[in-house]
Design an enzyme around this catalytic site. Sequence first.
Site, PDB file in Angstrom:
ATOM      1  N   ASN A 150      36.377  55.200 -51.752  1.00  0.00           N
ATOM      2  CA  ASN A 150      37.624  54.475 -51.493  1.00  0.00           C
ATOM      3  C   ASN A 150      37.618  53.092 -52.138  1.00  0.00           C
ATOM      4  O   ASN A 150      38.665  52.567 -52.511  1.00  0.00           O
ATOM      5  CB  ASN A 150      37.870  54.352 -49.993  1.00  0.00           C
ATOM      6  CG  ASN A 150      38.430  55.637 -49.411  1.00  0.00           C
ATOM      7  OD1 ASN A 150      38.942  56.488 -50.137  1.00  0.00           O
ATOM      8  ND2 ASN A 150      38.323  55.796 -48.101  1.00  0.00           N
ATOM      9  N   SER A 200      36.891  56.603 -42.771  1.00  0.00           N
ATOM     10  CA  SER A 200      37.085  56.326 -44.199  1.00  0.00           C
ATOM     11  C   SER A 200      37.109  54.831 -44.486  1.00  0.00           C
ATOM     12  O   SER A 200      37.106  54.430 -45.646  1.00  0.00           O
ATOM     13  CB  SER A 200      38.402  56.956 -44.677  1.00  0.00           C
ATOM     14  OG  SER A 200      39.492  56.446 -43.923  1.00  0.00           O
TER      15      SER A 200
END
Length: 714
Positions: free
Chosen positions: A508, A437
Amino acid sequence: MTEQEQNASEVPVSAFRLSYGDNGIAWLTIDVPGEKMNTLQAAFAEQVGAVLDELESKKSEIKGLVVHSGKPDNFVAGADIRMLAACTTAKEAEQLATQGQQMFQRIEDLPFHVVAAIHGPCLGGGLELALACHSRVCTDAGATKLGLPEVQLGLLPGSGGTQRLPRLIGVANSLDLILTGKQLRAKKANKLGVVDECVPESILLKVAETLALKGKPTRKHSFQDWAMGGNPVGRSLVFDQARKKTREKTRGNYPAVDAILDVIKYGLQHGMAKGLKEEARRFGDLVMSPESAALRSIFFATTAMKKETGVREDVQPAIVKRVAVLGGGLMGGGISHVSATKAGLPVKVKDISNDGILNALAYNYKLLEKKRKRKMISKAELQKQMLLINGGVDYQGFDKVDVVIEAVFEDLSLKHQMVKEVEANAKPDTIFATNTSSLPIHQIASVAERPERVVGLHYFSPVEKMPLVEVIPHEGTSPETVATVVKLAKKQGKTPIVVADKAGFYVNRILAPYMNEAALALLSGEPVEHIDSALLDFGFPVGPITLLDEVGVDVGAKISPILEKELGDRFKSPDVFDILLKDGRKGRKSGKGFYLYNGKKKGVDKSIYKLLNLNPARKASGHDIAIRCTLMMLNEAARCLDEGVVHSARDGDIGAIFGIGFPPFQGGPFRYMDQLGAKRVVELLNEHVDKYGDRFRPCERLLEMAKNDQRFYD
């Protein structure tokens, strides 16, 4: 070719074909030429009219009619919503609905027994067609699903669905279906009375034919007994409760919900004819609403993306027959689940311990057992799907695996180790897909002997629920590798977007400043529940503080420094994470974060204010807090498009909606900025610069667009 033959060849082939049996049964076959799925189109009105004229002229000879599909795997998947884009006024859209209603009313008025024989999807206008028939028979196949999903497009069923379904299965069950847009499996549809019989596919047409030969059943359109014996107080209670329940979920952001409730109630109070008229009128209004336009844009975007390979080059994806997953934790368990149950692929889960393997297997069994208890799958199907998943602590069998999906801890040296070990044990053409991520893919690929086979495949938690996957090629990833994992992600039931290998990727990166701003609002003294409620009202599915608890405070603490180092001071996180972690507050996973948890969310932990040395008090309005947080996301999204992190505004909108729940009725951050206008977005950002500082400074892309009065979409 003669002139007569040429004219005949120019006549479009009808989607509706009539044939007749010796026993007096007429067969109406629906088969839209050149299309995989049957959809209803406004252009078909003339074809249907001709069919109905013929049926009416032969009514004395016909004993019954069976309506069925000429497609092997679908009945009618709905109306073709592309025709709505041609409507320039609510009146034009209303006329479309009226046309559909009149067509279906003629079917219902036929003097002989009309039976719909349903196999595969029967949705929207398809179900409205079936409801106009006097009886319905469907197959018990898994492909058979029935529903009225129009609400998901910001619409209501416009061809009689709001009037016929409540009269068939009752108000409460109808509201549950129409307000949610949920799709019923065959046996559930039979149990509710949506269909009269549920049979194996092999005998569908025979059963429908036998039923059609029986007398036409009487249809009850007087509805004096609806809702608690016709008691006016009971009637109001049913609708009041439904309105209250849906308002809690929609926060008043979806006008179709109120329209559905109004139209159903109106029709039951004033009769079928007036109900249909009101249905058409409200349908027309909704078609022209910005909410429906935004929701339809999402439908068109996802439909277009299904046909894309993820690369511009003309390459074919490799065939994937087996998958392996590294790591048996929450992510590994979820990835193995969608690989086995959605993609139907054999999966090997590798972990360093047997406990990890058992955890992944238990995770999968729990999800499947939940489906079995809800009668979505049989015990045999559960066992069959569990047999697709096996595990081990070594690399045995990796020489037969086509894609390895790595889901270990966010540690670069550990991921380097995984790359080396997979390359040593797998085939030369095995793809290594890393579910990171935050770590750059090129850094992970730097130790690879075959870097062209390394790609990022970023899933979101929980994997079995979240629809998005970010596909992240580094500079050396081959187009075939990208095309292969894009296709795999689609088979797993995901919507993949290809994003650039830059810090935070896309989702993100736009989420971090939004979350940071919410934390700064908290540190200014705004109460936790006030901040969360403000963003819920704006349209997000969860508030930012709740989201931080769900994702994990420790995860936020790990990602923030990476983003700040790569992208600058605007990503500097507030001094909250360290304080919370020192107090053992990781969020839901540790039982406490900003909220307290005991299995379920219990409420704000008031001691958080003392810990952060705050005296909570509402100073800003909910609207101001929502705009403050969202502006940070909008500005960063525009930067991402400018830097090529996402290829298009469309991909950016889908990524934000499916990845973090950006309000779907706004169409995504780029459509929302188009709705506001670039000038207004820049004005708002500059106002916030004056209030809160330089982090709100509008990016170059937005300044240029405001100057030239440009939009992200044509």
